[in-house]
Design a protein around this motif. Sequence first.
Motif, PDB file in Angstrom:
ATOM      1  N   GLU A   1      58.564 -28.299  73.015  1.00  0.00           N
ATOM      2  CA  GLU A   1      58.947 -29.025  74.222  1.00  0.00           C
ATOM      3  C   GLU A   1      58.238 -30.375  74.200  1.00  0.00           C
ATOM      4  O   GLU A   1      57.033 -30.456  73.965  1.00  0.00           O
ATOM      5  N   SER A   2      58.977 -31.429  74.449  1.00  0.00           N
ATOM      6  CA  SER A   2      58.395 -32.772  74.345  1.00  0.00           C
ATOM      7  C   SER A   2      57.291 -32.971  75.371  1.00  0.00           C
ATOM      8  O   SER A   2      57.291 -32.371  76.453  1.00  0.00           O
TER       9      SER A   2
ATOM     10  N   TRP B   1      47.840 -24.928  67.455  1.00  0.00           N
ATOM     11  CA  TRP B   1      48.839 -25.811  66.865  1.00  0.00           C
ATOM     12  C   TRP B   1      50.231 -25.488  67.401  1.00  0.00           C
ATOM     13  O   TRP B   1      51.064 -26.371  67.567  1.00  0.00           O
ATOM     14  N   LEU B   2      50.490 -24.213  67.739  1.00  0.00           N
ATOM     15  CA  LEU B   2      51.806 -23.792  68.224  1.00  0.00           C
ATOM     16  C   LEU B   2      51.991 -23.967  69.727  1.00  0.00           C
ATOM     17  O   LEU B   2      53.097 -24.181  70.203  1.00  0.00           O
TER      18      LEU B   2
ATOM     19  N   SER C   1      48.193 -23.641  82.091  1.00  0.00           N
ATOM     20  CA  SER C   1      49.304 -22.891  81.506  1.00  0.00           C
ATOM     21  C   SER C   1      49.469 -23.322  80.052  1.00  0.00           C
ATOM     22  O   SER C   1      48.767 -24.221  79.571  1.00  0.00           O
ATOM     23  N   GLN C   2      50.393 -22.672  79.352  1.00  0.00           N
ATOM     24  CA  GLN C   2      50.680 -23.005  77.962  1.00  0.00           C
ATOM     25  C   GLN C   2      52.172 -23.221  77.780  1.00  0.00           C
ATOM     26  O   GLN C   2      52.992 -22.651  78.496  1.00  0.00           O
TER      27      GLN C   2
ATOM     28  N   SER D   1      56.674 -34.438  82.947  1.00  0.00           N
ATOM     29  CA  SER D   1      57.659 -34.707  83.991  1.00  0.00           C
ATOM     30  C   SER D   1      57.876 -33.488  84.878  1.00  0.00           C
ATOM     31  O   SER D   1      58.018 -33.610  86.101  1.00  0.00           O
ATOM     32  N   ASN D   2      57.911 -32.302  84.276  1.00  0.00           N
ATOM     33  CA  ASN D   2      58.111 -31.079  85.059  1.00  0.00           C
ATOM     34  C   ASN D   2      56.964 -30.859  86.040  1.00  0.00           C
ATOM     35  O   ASN D   2      57.183 -30.438  87.190  1.00  0.00           O
ATOM     36  N   LEU D   3      55.750 -31.129  85.610  1.00  0.00           N
ATOM     37  CA  LEU D   3      54.606 -30.971  86.501  1.00  0.00           C
ATOM     38  C   LEU D   3      54.573 -32.068  87.562  1.00  0.00           C
ATOM     39  O   LEU D   3      54.271 -31.816  88.738  1.00  0.00           O
ATOM     40  N   ASN D   4      54.911 -33.267  87.163  1.00  0.00           N
ATOM     41  CA  ASN D   4      54.895 -34.393  88.085  1.00  0.00           C
ATOM     42  C   ASN D   4      55.954 -34.247  89.180  1.00  0.00           C
ATOM     43  O   ASN D   4      55.806 -34.799  90.274  1.00  0.00           O
ATOM     44  N   ALA D   5      57.030 -33.497  88.902  1.00  0.00           N
ATOM     45  CA  ALA D   5      58.113 -33.323  89.864  1.00  0.00           C
ATOM     46  C   ALA D   5      57.706 -32.466  91.062  1.00  0.00           C
ATOM     47  O   ALA D   5      58.391 -32.455  92.092  1.00  0.00           O
TER      48      ALA D   5
END
Length: 262
Positions: free
Chosen positions: A123-124, A203-204, A117-118, A130-134
């Motif tokens: 977003e830090s 880069w974005l 995904s992108q 963390s979102n994926l690890n959750a």
Amino acid sequence: MKKVLLIIVLLIAIPSCSNEDDETFIETTTVAISTDNEIIASTTGKNVQRGSMFAWISEMQIIATHTSGYVSTTDFTLVNNGTSGAGTKFIMDNVMIGNNTFTATSKTTEPERLETSQVYRNESFATTISNLNARNPYALYVNKNPVNFNITLGTAQNVNIPLKTDNSRFIALFNIDDFNLNTYTVTCYVNGVKFGPSTTCTWLRNATFYWSNSNSIAGKSIYFKIVSGSDTYTTASKVLIASNTAKMRYTIVNNSLVTTPM
């Protein structure tokens, strides 16, 4: 994810019997199987509170095989702690008296995932990882070494069944710190062979890679190629470890590749 599950089998002397034919008489007993937070036994249904078992385990199957060849199999559905009517022990029926070999396996309702995904660079990195690890991982558990035990009546007995998994999980984030308008293609390789979907980052927009399924098991080696025009960057190989989540960030900065475990 890195933890060894332990099932404790408590043998309760509640004898019963069954007739398989006119000449065979089999004496059996009830076996209570509990996690380490047992409270009371339940004899109604096969819904069992999961106690300290992982949320991604949905079912357990426990098999007792007697030396005579007699097999007792019971399937259990794990439900949330506090569920009304659900037991806090796993009750096995018709386990034959004498020498038995116990095996246990788990099932899961978690989906198998192999995704890219992108995400916008504002977003830090920590938030993205963390979102994926959750997410709950895809993992199946089994006792690697069958447990042998002699069941006798009239005595409380304990049998420990350690459960382990070969499943692993890999999470990666790719970002470009060199300001330019180039598009970088990210391709995964497992054991040296192109694997899964490719993705792009700029880069974005950062790119992510998430792998947690029946194929993400210990011993497999994973690396990535990041390509833009004639520029190619290859990450170091990472070998998957059982019952473990590897989280990596790969950054292109100053025309070099920087790897950061997260």
